[in-house]
Design an enzyme around this catalytic site. Structure first.
Site, PDB file in Angstrom:
ATOM      1  N   GLN A 169       0.831  -1.206   0.000  1.00 42.34           N
ATOM      2  CA  GLN A 169       0.000   0.000   0.000  1.00 42.34           C
ATOM      3  C   GLN A 169       0.861   1.250   0.000  1.00 42.34           C
ATOM      4  O   GLN A 169       1.051   1.876  -1.030  1.00 42.34           O
ATOM      5  CB  GLN A 169      -0.969  -0.006   1.181  1.00 42.34           C
ATOM      6  CG  GLN A 169      -2.015   1.090   1.095  1.00 42.34           C
ATOM      7  CD  GLN A 169      -3.225   0.816   2.000  1.00 42.34           C
ATOM      8  OE1 GLN A 169      -3.376  -0.261   2.569  1.00 42.34           O
ATOM      9  NE2 GLN A 169      -4.087   1.794   2.125  1.00 42.34           N
ATOM     10  N   ASP A 170       1.417   1.631   1.158  1.00 42.19           N
ATOM     11  CA  ASP A 170       2.348   2.755   1.163  1.00 42.19           C
ATOM     12  C   ASP A 170       3.582   2.367   1.971  1.00 42.19           C
ATOM     13  O   ASP A 170       3.579   1.366   2.675  1.00 42.19           O
ATOM     14  CB  ASP A 170       1.693   4.046   1.672  1.00 42.19           C
ATOM     15  CG  ASP A 170       1.350   4.024   3.149  1.00 42.19           C
ATOM     16  OD1 ASP A 170       1.168   2.918   3.702  1.00 42.19           O
ATOM     17  OD2 ASP A 170       1.255   5.099   3.754  1.00 42.19           O
ATOM     18  N   PRO A 171       4.665   3.138   1.868  1.00 45.17           N
ATOM     19  CA  PRO A 171       5.914   2.752   2.523  1.00 45.17           C
ATOM     20  C   PRO A 171       5.801   2.757   4.048  1.00 45.17           C
ATOM     21  O   PRO A 171       4.937   3.415   4.631  1.00 45.17           O
ATOM     22  CB  PRO A 171       6.904   3.827   2.052  1.00 45.17           C
ATOM     23  CG  PRO A 171       6.298   4.420   0.824  1.00 45.17           C
ATOM     24  CD  PRO A 171       4.817   4.348   1.042  1.00 45.17           C
TER      25      PRO A 171
END
Length: 220
Positions: A59-61
């Site tokens: 999804q995101d870092p």
């Protein structure tokens, strides 16, 4: 077609320029952004499009210091293994004979074999999960997923969790294998991820279609 071709085309579009302007503005305000600028596109650096065999979507870092380095689920070697990656290792140990659980979470050796570890959002503000989810990155990564689907054959897409599974509409299931399950996070891993057999099914498909497979043990 190469990643350079895709990046060159997208970088000319207004949405991409807005992303870069946003990141520059946030940095000028003193905000800390992960991963560091030179690591944002590491997924593209380590997995050449010609060599791409598997796509694993994140999804995101990671949003804490010294974790994110541009590959979904991966962290630097000296950092504690995050819970989701611990569960990925558990599923590998359960399903892959003689799998040796690594003592680190650095997944570059998977990436070099053709496992494209792509976060759908490529940056995040420190300590603020999903803080960059609306700045335009998904326009870019949706394009990337679609380009892979259109220009490659027989790629294995692993879609874990509701966010990743929404990307199924971008993939031509007649050309590729789509594997879906819950996310490997501690909140959901026991509701389908552990026991999903994705890593075994992936290699069966790659052997059948390409006479190749991923050495998931290569991290040790």
């Amino acid at each position: 077609m190469t990643w350079s071709d895709i990046l060159a085309e997208e970088k000319q579009k207004p949405y991409f320029k807005q992303i870069l302007d946003f990141l520059a503005c946030e940095s000028a305000k003193g905000k800390v952004i992960f991963p560091t600028k030179e690591n944002i596109f590491n997924a593209f650096k380590y997995t050449e499009l010609d060599n791409l065999k598997v796509v694993i979507l994140g999804q995101d870092p990671y949003h804490n210091y010294n974790q994110a380095h541009g590959l979904a689920f991966s962290v630097q070697k000296w950092v504690d293994i995050p819970p989701s990656l611990q569960n990925i290792y558990k599923e590998l140990a359960r399903s892959i004979p003689k799998f040796k659980t690594p003592n680190h979470g650095y997944l570059v050796d998977w990436a070099k074999q053709g496992v494209f570890l792509l976060n759908t959002t490529l940056t995040v503000e420190a300590h603020k999960a999903n803080s960059h989810k609306d700045i335009g990155w998904e326009t870019f990564t949706d394009t990337v997923i679609n380009k892979i689907s259109e220009n490659k054959h027989n790629v294995v897409f692993m879609l874990w969790g509701s966010h990743a599974r929404k990307k199924k509409v971008l993939i031509d299931s007649s050309r590729h294998l789509i594997l879906e399950s819950t996310h490997p996070s501690p909140l959901s891993a026991h509701r389908g991820f552990l026991g999903c057999n994705h890593f075994v099914d992936c290699n069966k498909y790659l052997i059948e279609k390409k006479d190749q497979k991923i050495d998931w043990n290569l991290l040790c």
